[in-house]
Design an enzyme around this catalytic site. Structure first.
Site, PDB file in Angstrom:
ATOM      1  N   ASP A 313       0.862  -1.172   0.000  1.00 56.61           N
ATOM      2  CA  ASP A 313       0.000   0.000   0.000  1.00 56.61           C
ATOM      3  C   ASP A 313       0.909   1.236   0.000  1.00 56.61           C
ATOM      4  O   ASP A 313       2.132   1.143   0.040  1.00 56.61           O
ATOM      5  CB  ASP A 313      -0.973  -0.035   1.190  1.00 56.61           C
ATOM      6  CG  ASP A 313      -2.220   0.811   0.922  1.00 56.61           C
ATOM      7  OD1 ASP A 313      -2.165   1.692   0.049  1.00 56.61           O
ATOM      8  OD2 ASP A 313      -3.235   0.611   1.604  1.00 56.61           O
TER       9      ASP A 313
HETATM   10  C1  BGC Z   1      -5.130   3.065   0.213  1.00 53.77           C
HETATM   11  C2  BGC Z   1      -5.435   2.053  -0.873  1.00 53.77           C
HETATM   12  C3  BGC Z   1      -5.260   2.683  -2.232  1.00 53.77           C
HETATM   13  C4  BGC Z   1      -3.866   3.268  -2.348  1.00 53.77           C
HETATM   14  C5  BGC Z   1      -3.593   3.931  -3.674  1.00 53.77           C
HETATM   15  C6  BGC Z   1      -3.798   3.755  -0.042  1.00 53.77           C
HETATM   16  O1  BGC Z   1      -3.539   4.764   0.855  1.00 53.77           O
HETATM   17  O2  BGC Z   1      -5.114   2.422   1.464  1.00 53.77           O
HETATM   18  O3  BGC Z   1      -6.731   1.541  -0.715  1.00 53.77           O
HETATM   19  O4  BGC Z   1      -5.488   1.740  -3.223  1.00 53.77           O
HETATM   20  O5  BGC Z   1      -3.696   4.244  -1.339  1.00 53.77           O
HETATM   21  O6  BGC Z   1      -4.309   5.097  -3.782  1.00 53.77           O
END
Ligand code: BGC
Length: 758
Positions: A313
């Protein structure tokens, strides 16, 4: 091995910009010919090129100036882009969140990125662009915004999930993007968590059905088809169960629990073909998921047979140092996560991951075999997506972005999610001749209806709203005519605006439609300290109740905010969740009786902040202060939802009748009758309860459901089948078992018990 001649031949084809095909059948060692292509390409790659494929950077890292500065425009900085793609061999770029470009602008951006990769990089490997299209192609102007996942769950009809994902994939691909960070498969039994609206709620089985449907819709039968995209299941695993209810905060769950409640939706989606998985940003039992070898390598890639690739993430390598304190520095964090099984790192701002990883391999701290495994997985997804053959399919393939047919699909889903929680003295549907005051923070806002991830990351920016869409107020006005409908805001999310003016306007109205709710937010900004509906909004209802006029609450909220104190003041309550762009119209349609509501709660709606349990809690959870078993007393139960008609259940029967042996299938039959005067839809829900087990069993567990439509007076026999595996749970040795004994089946008000024996 490739002979020098063959390498020359390959490179010649690449220089021509041709499809990357290695014409060497002698190399074929895999059953899947795509694996041969992957290996051929891998054999040409340097360490730096391999590590580059494992690197996913943000769009902001290749743009001119400060990405967030200025409005409605970004410009690719070709020097930055070339440095990252050519010097550091970066193979993946992601996201947006600042403003929604139209498809043509998107294609220009993606085209500029692909051009460098395909024409200037040594091996011409296409870039894999990823984005969060979580309820439609939400970062593309003119795309269809669907209900958020929690609302889709409330339809109890996976066909809506599949359709939304299919349209989303089409509209994302129309922008030149082949990879979607969706669906969210986190089961959430903690209502404080601000990302519940992105989930399918608290039940594992419902999440499984919805999640698999989304993967089918998103990836289709052949993900290389230019109308489909690769799905990314998130966030593996346990992310939705934070102990304190805050985003990205610690989770404590026994492995037994993870296996029984958290993994199955991921397994169902993997079995449906999901190509990528995003790792949970938080920690489970103190172990940050990003360094959890057992979780990523042994469970996900081993037991669950996940053949695609994992991505971190956002900035979660640095989080291992700063937030989790399990690595002294970034280098160590990179090492721990890659050794745990992480294949691609989402580091939005720079190439630091790649730089560290190259050095770690050179220093012998990360084996080349691990790198090769990661890169094989990534390249395979690029081949599966057809990116080598068709990196940017022509715009002519996408004539239907934002089409009326897709808008209609979103509208139908919004209608189907609306959940009627209270209808005292059949106050609803409201008469169309009535004078109506529409008030409340959510009454005249498209942003509340759409929630987070709508045109911008936070979803709060009003400048990108599609003005032709209707808020709740506008939709009611459109239905009744402007003379009959007035609007006074009353409050914002947390502050009073003009409650006194709302009370004055209420005097002239026959009905008060009070639209309460949550302002859009996601991730950390969605953290709250109190599950109660904000005080100002409660005050508005209390003040309006003084007028004695009938009150209809419409709740537009991502999570179930406590309404205990104002519930008795309301004659009707309609829960709209976060119903998306067509939500205003759908709410008006249901309030005035043109559609009969059929949504059911995908979570337990709590009454008190100190009494938070999911429906599948243990019996010992129910013990009350008098040592009885009345302690479970939520505001509304999971699966609950009223209709403008009534349904009766009869004739619950089993085949065989009372004893089921071994693999024998139990057929369960029940007859449902529409006993009211209107056509309606009912969600027939089958729960089982294990009466005695070696591990304290849940009081009941959802096993099957079916949404059926019945004309007034009509009956339908509904049949379900259950096998031994449907009665299984994870025992103290972390193994799935079905233990012999008695099980009760509950459908509606009916119960019947049978015995399963091996
Ligand atoms: C979120 C994810 C997301 C990613 C990309 C993260 O902060 O937890 O769900 O896909 O960012 O935007």
């Amino acid at each position: 091995m490739l002979s020098p001649l063959k390498i020359m031949a390959c490179l010649f084809m690449l220089v021509l910009g041709d499809i990357f095909v290695v014409p060497d059948t002698a190399m074929a060692t895999y059953a899947d010919p795509m694996d041969n292509r992957v290996d051929s390409l891998l054999s040409l790659m340097t360490l730096e090129e391999k590590v580059g494929q494992m690197t996913n950077i943000g769009l902001m890292a290749v743009c001119k100036g400060d990405f967030w500065e200025g409005r409605d425009t970004i410009e690719i900085d070709s020097a930055k882009l070339r440095r990252l793609l050519l010097d550091h061999h970066v193979g993946s770029v992601q996201n947006m969140g600042k403003y929604p470009p139209a498809p043509a602008e998107w294609r220009q951006l993606i085209g500029a990125v692909q051009q460098v990769a395909l024409q200037e990089s040594r091996l011409r490997i296409p870039v894999l662009y990823g984005i969060d299209g979580v309820h439609g192609a939400n970062y593309t102007a003119g795309s269809v915004l669907f209900p958020q996942q929690i609302a889709t769950a409330a339809t109890w009809d996976p066909a809506f999930a599949e359709t939304a994902a299919r349209v989303t994939a089409y509209e994302i691909r129309a922008a030149g993007i082949p990879w979607n960070y969706s669906p969210v498969l986190d089961v959430c039994k903690q209502p404080l968590w601000g990302r519940i609206f992105e989930t399918f709620g608290e039940d594992t089985y419902l999440t499984q059905q919805m999640g698999a449907a989304m993967v089918r819709g998103m990836q289709g039968d052949d993900v290389a088809d230019p109308h489909h995209v690769a799905a990314c299941l998130k966030h593996f695993a346990g992310y939705g169960m934070a102990y304190n209810g805050k985003d990205r905060s610690p989770v404590y769950l026994p492995e037994r629990w993870l296996r029984q409640y958290i993994f199955p939706p991921f397994q169902a989606a993997i079995d449906a073909g999901a190509l990528t998985v995003m790792i949970n940003s938080g920690s489970v039992n103190g172990i940050p998921s990003h360094i959890d070898y057992h979780l990523i390598t042994e469970v996900l890639k081993g037991e669950m047979n996940f053949q695609g690739f994992t991505i971190s993430d956002w900035s979660d390598i640095m989080n291992l140092v700063e937030a989790h304190q399990v690595a002294a520095d970034e280098r160590e964090a990179v090492k721990l996560s890659v050794l745990a099984g992480l294949d691609m790192c989402m580091e939005p701002y720079d190439e630091s991951f790649a730089v560290h990883l190259v050095q770690l391999v050179k220093d012998g701290e990360v084996p080349m075999s691990r790198i090769d495994d990661a890169v094989r997985r990534i390249l395979k997804v690029k081949f599966q997506l057809g990116l080598f053959e068709n990196p940017l399919p022509p715009p002519s393939l996408y004539p239907a972005v934002g089409s009326a047919a897709s808008v209609a699909e979103s509208y139908q889903a919004a209608l189907a999610c609306l959940t009627l929680l209270k209808n005292e003295a059949a106050v609803l549907p409201l008469p169309k001749k009535a004078n109506v005051l529409v008030t409340g923070a959510a009454a005249n806002s498209l942003n509340y209806l759409n929630g987070g991830w709508s045109r911008t990351w936070s979803g709060r920016e009003t400048a990108y709203n599609d003005e032709e869409k209707q808020t709740i107020f506008e939709a009611i006005q459109a239905k009744l005519g402007s003379e009959q409908v007035s609007f006074v805001p009353g409050t914002t999310y947390t502050e009073e605006v003009d409650i006194a003016a709302a009370v004055t306007a209420a005097q002239a109205a026959d009905y008060l439609v009070v639209c309460l709710g949550e302002q859009p937010a996601t991730e950390k900004p969605s953290d709250i300290d109190d599950l109660s509906m904000p005080q100002a909004q409660l005050d508005l209802v209390r003040a309006l109740a003084q007028t004695g006029k009938p009150i209809i609450l419409v709740l537009v909220e991502g999570r179930p905010r406590l309404i205990r104190e104002i519930e008795p003041l309301a004659n009707g309550i309609l829960l709209a969740y976060v119903p998306g762009q067509e939500g205003g119209r759908a709410i008006a349609e249901v309030l005035f009786g043109d559609t009969n509501p059929s949504g059911k709660l995908p979570y337990t709606y709590p009454r008190y902040s100190g009494s938070i349990w999911a429906y599948d809690h243990l019996r010992s959870d129910e013990r009350d202060q008098n040592f009885g078993y009345d302690g479970f007393n939520p505001q509304y139960e999971f699966g609950f939802g009223l209709s403008y008609t009534t349904f009766a259940y009869a004739d619950l029967r089993f085949l065989p009748d009372t004893v089921v042996t071994g693999e024998e299938v139990l057929e369960v039959r029940v007859t449902v009758t529409n006993t009211g005067k209107r056509a309606g839809q009912e969600v027939v829900q089958l729960y089982t309860s294990d009466l005695v087990a070696s591990i304290s069993p849940a009081v009941k567990q959802l096993r099957r459901f079916a949404k059926i439509a019945l004309a007034p007076g009509a009956s339908q026999e509904v049949r379900f089948s259950l096998a031994a595996k449907d009665l299984a749970f994870v025992n103290q040795h972390n193994q799935w078992v079905t233990e012999p004994g008695a099980f009760t089946v509950t459908i509606g008000p009916l119960k019947k018990t049978f015995v399963w024996q091996p």
